[in-house]
Design a protein around this motif. Structure first.
Motif, PDB file in Angstrom:
ATOM      1  N   TYR A 233      -9.545   7.083   6.435  1.00  0.00           N
ATOM      2  CA  TYR A 233      -8.229   6.228   6.118  1.00  0.00           C
ATOM      3  C   TYR A 233      -8.800   5.101   5.137  1.00  0.00           C
ATOM      4  N   ALA A 234      -7.792   4.828   4.497  1.00  0.00           N
ATOM      5  CA  ALA A 234      -8.080   3.864   3.409  1.00  0.00           C
ATOM      6  C   ALA A 234      -6.658   3.261   2.943  1.00  0.00           C
ATOM      7  N   LEU A 235      -6.974   1.714   2.359  1.00  0.00           N
ATOM      8  CA  LEU A 235      -5.857   1.216   1.987  1.00  0.00           C
ATOM      9  C   LEU A 235      -5.467   1.615   0.539  1.00  0.00           C
ATOM     10  N   PHE A 236      -4.298   1.755   0.236  1.00  0.00           N
ATOM     11  CA  PHE A 236      -4.227   2.032  -1.391  1.00  0.00           C
ATOM     12  C   PHE A 236      -2.949   1.094  -1.850  1.00  0.00           C
ATOM     13  N   TYR A 237      -3.480   0.353  -2.931  1.00  0.00           N
ATOM     14  CA  TYR A 237      -2.185  -0.587  -3.484  1.00  0.00           C
ATOM     15  C   TYR A 237      -1.808  -0.276  -4.656  1.00  0.00           C
ATOM     16  N   LYS A 238      -0.407  -0.250  -4.725  1.00  0.00           N
ATOM     17  CA  LYS A 238       0.181   0.095  -5.989  1.00  0.00           C
ATOM     18  C   LYS A 238       0.963  -1.127  -6.627  1.00  0.00           C
TER      19      LYS A 238
ATOM     20  N   GLU B 160      11.190   3.787  -9.422  1.00  0.00           N
ATOM     21  CA  GLU B 160      12.475   3.220  -9.945  1.00  0.00           C
ATOM     22  C   GLU B 160      12.507   1.882  -9.924  1.00  0.00           C
ATOM     23  N   ASP B 161      11.615   1.249  -9.320  1.00  0.00           N
ATOM     24  CA  ASP B 161      11.780  -0.343  -8.892  1.00  0.00           C
ATOM     25  C   ASP B 161      10.437  -0.855  -9.398  1.00  0.00           C
ATOM     26  N   ASP B 162      10.792  -1.983 -10.196  1.00  0.00           N
ATOM     27  CA  ASP B 162       9.635  -2.680 -10.951  1.00  0.00           C
ATOM     28  C   ASP B 162       9.306  -3.819 -10.314  1.00  0.00           C
ATOM     29  N   SER B 163      10.236  -4.169  -9.345  1.00  0.00           N
ATOM     30  CA  SER B 163      10.217  -5.781  -8.594  1.00  0.00           C
ATOM     31  C   SER B 163       9.051  -5.400  -7.455  1.00  0.00           C
ATOM     32  N   ILE B 164       8.642  -6.774  -7.138  1.00  0.00           N
ATOM     33  CA  ILE B 164       7.416  -6.837  -6.173  1.00  0.00           C
ATOM     34  C   ILE B 164       8.232  -6.971  -4.735  1.00  0.00           C
ATOM     35  N   HIS B 165       7.573  -6.292  -4.069  1.00  0.00           N
ATOM     36  CA  HIS B 165       8.227  -6.389  -2.474  1.00  0.00           C
ATOM     37  C   HIS B 165       7.096  -7.068  -1.616  1.00  0.00           C
ATOM     38  N   LEU B 166       7.389  -8.270  -1.031  1.00  0.00           N
ATOM     39  CA  LEU B 166       6.755  -8.704  -0.149  1.00  0.00           C
ATOM     40  C   LEU B 166       7.484  -8.631   1.372  1.00  0.00           C
ATOM     41  N   LYS B 167       6.891  -7.939   2.412  1.00  0.00           N
ATOM     42  CA  LYS B 167       7.734  -7.774   3.566  1.00  0.00           C
ATOM     43  C   LYS B 167       6.859  -8.063   4.741  1.00  0.00           C
ATOM     44  N   VAL B 168       7.378  -8.816   5.829  1.00  0.00           N
ATOM     45  CA  VAL B 168       6.701  -9.221   6.916  1.00  0.00           C
ATOM     46  C   VAL B 168       7.424  -8.592   8.096  1.00  0.00           C
ATOM     47  N   TYR B 169       6.702  -7.971   9.111  1.00  0.00           N
ATOM     48  CA  TYR B 169       7.243  -7.499  10.315  1.00  0.00           C
ATOM     49  C   TYR B 169       6.341  -8.085  11.400  1.00  0.00           C
ATOM     50  N   CYS B 170       6.999  -8.082  12.461  1.00  0.00           N
ATOM     51  CA  CYS B 170       6.239  -8.770  13.664  1.00  0.00           C
ATOM     52  C   CYS B 170       7.011  -8.321  14.933  1.00  0.00           C
ATOM     53  N   ASP B 171       6.023  -8.421  15.976  1.00  0.00           N
ATOM     54  CA  ASP B 171       6.726  -7.869  17.115  1.00  0.00           C
ATOM     55  C   ASP B 171       5.962  -8.379  18.287  1.00  0.00           C
ATOM     56  N   ALA B 172       6.377  -8.370  19.588  1.00  0.00           N
ATOM     57  CA  ALA B 172       5.568  -8.835  20.813  1.00  0.00           C
ATOM     58  C   ALA B 172       6.078  -8.056  22.010  1.00  0.00           C
TER      59      ALA B 172
ATOM     60  N   LEU C  44       2.947  -6.598   4.257  1.00  0.00           N
ATOM     61  CA  LEU C  44       3.083  -5.751   3.187  1.00  0.00           C
ATOM     62  C   LEU C  44       3.408  -5.901   1.962  1.00  0.00           C
ATOM     63  N   TYR C  45       2.509  -5.754   0.953  1.00  0.00           N
ATOM     64  CA  TYR C  45       2.884  -6.049  -0.520  1.00  0.00           C
ATOM     65  C   TYR C  45       3.076  -4.590  -1.075  1.00  0.00           C
ATOM     66  N   ASN C  46       4.121  -4.348  -1.663  1.00  0.00           N
ATOM     67  CA  ASN C  46       4.523  -3.020  -2.301  1.00  0.00           C
ATOM     68  C   ASN C  46       4.080  -2.075  -1.402  1.00  0.00           C
ATOM     69  N   GLY C  47       4.349  -2.186  -0.238  1.00  0.00           N
ATOM     70  CA  GLY C  47       4.198  -1.128   0.728  1.00  0.00           C
ATOM     71  C   GLY C  47       2.761  -1.097   1.375  1.00  0.00           C
ATOM     72  N   ALA C  48       1.782  -1.716   1.011  1.00  0.00           N
ATOM     73  CA  ALA C  48       0.494  -1.617   1.680  1.00  0.00           C
ATOM     74  C   ALA C  48       0.181  -2.914   2.137  1.00  0.00           C
ATOM     75  N   PRO C  49      -0.623  -2.852   3.357  1.00  0.00           N
ATOM     76  CA  PRO C  49      -0.977  -4.070   4.166  1.00  0.00           C
ATOM     77  C   PRO C  49      -2.019  -5.317   3.348  1.00  0.00           C
ATOM     78  N   ILE C  50      -1.624  -6.275   3.460  1.00  0.00           N
ATOM     79  CA  ILE C  50      -2.431  -7.313   3.106  1.00  0.00           C
ATOM     80  C   ILE C  50      -3.149  -8.196   4.007  1.00  0.00           C
ATOM     81  N   SER C  51      -2.259  -8.449   5.094  1.00  0.00           N
ATOM     82  CA  SER C  51      -2.476  -9.278   6.220  1.00  0.00           C
ATOM     83  C   SER C  51      -2.138  -8.689   7.583  1.00  0.00           C
ATOM     84  N   TRP C  52      -2.884  -8.763   8.525  1.00  0.00           N
ATOM     85  CA  TRP C  52      -2.313  -8.143   9.810  1.00  0.00           C
ATOM     86  C   TRP C  52      -3.078  -8.897  11.077  1.00  0.00           C
TER      87      TRP C  52
END
Length: 203
Positions: A129-134, A140-152, A170-178
């Motif tokens: 398994y590895a992280l792959f950053y795009k 179709e989408d040139d914009s940057i997507h930064l998403k945060v998911y949290c749970d408990a 997630l930065y463009n679908g790849a994890p950068i912090s967890w």
């Protein structure tokens, strides 16, 4: 291509995956390159074992306090240290598992040894398994997507009834912090547990 090396770790950035793989092949011919997950498996003699899922067996309805403290020839603390390094570098999927197992480093019981062994066997099936950053999330989408998911979860720790928070960025679908971590206070409702988790994810 942008290769970056720090001590014995490295990363290669580029647009062409095939070229990146070719560079890695050439580097392997001149230097000893080791996948850390495989190194961990060799260290604990798990290279020939059957892979297992999931990486952790839930506690169930008992907290295991009455189990005999059977002595087992296994370096529990050392295994947790190796798994923690993997978790912090490239394996967010191990977050809850390693966080849970690390709570028993002082006095591990038979069930704890079995859990760590199961985690290592899970690693056997996921060692590549590895992280792959795009550059972008989709063609179709040139914009940057930064998403945060949290749970408990809520009061799932059977020893002190504390909840566990988790988040992933997630930065463009790849994890950068967890992170997956037991909450420092005892939440009195599922809403409070979720609120604490959301607050931790924004720090």
């Amino acid at each position: 291509m942008y290769p970056a090396i720090h001590v014995d770790d490295g990363i290669i950035k580029g647009k062409d995956l095939e070229k990146i793989e070719n560079i890695l092949k050439k580097l392997k011919k001149k230097f000893e390159m080791v996948v850390y997950a495989k190194k961990v498996l060799e260290k604990f003699n798990i290279t020939d074992c059957k892979a297992m899922k999931p990486p952790l067996v839930p506690e169930g309805k008992t907290n295991g306090e009455n189990q005999e403290n059977e002595h087992i020839e296994f370096s529990y603390r050392e295994a947790i240290g190796s798994l923690l390094y993997l978790l912090c570098q490239t394996r967010p999927d191990l977050g809850f598992t390693v966080n849970y197992e690390s709570c028993f480093t002082e006095n591990p019981k038979k069930k704890d040894y079995k859990n760590v062994e199961r985690t290592l066997r899970y690693l056997q099936g996921s060692k590549n398994y590895a992280l792959f950053y795009k550059k972008k999330e989709s063609e179709e989408d040139d914009s940057i997507h930064l998403k945060v998911y949290c749970d408990a979860d809520y009061a799932q720790n059977l020893r002190d009834r504390k909840s566990t928070s988790a988040y992933i960025v997630l930065y463009n679908g790849a994890p950068i912090s967890w992170c997956s971590k037991k909450q420092s206070v005892t939440a009195t409702s599922s809403t409070e547990a979720e609120y604490i988790s959301a607050a931790q994810s924004t720090k």
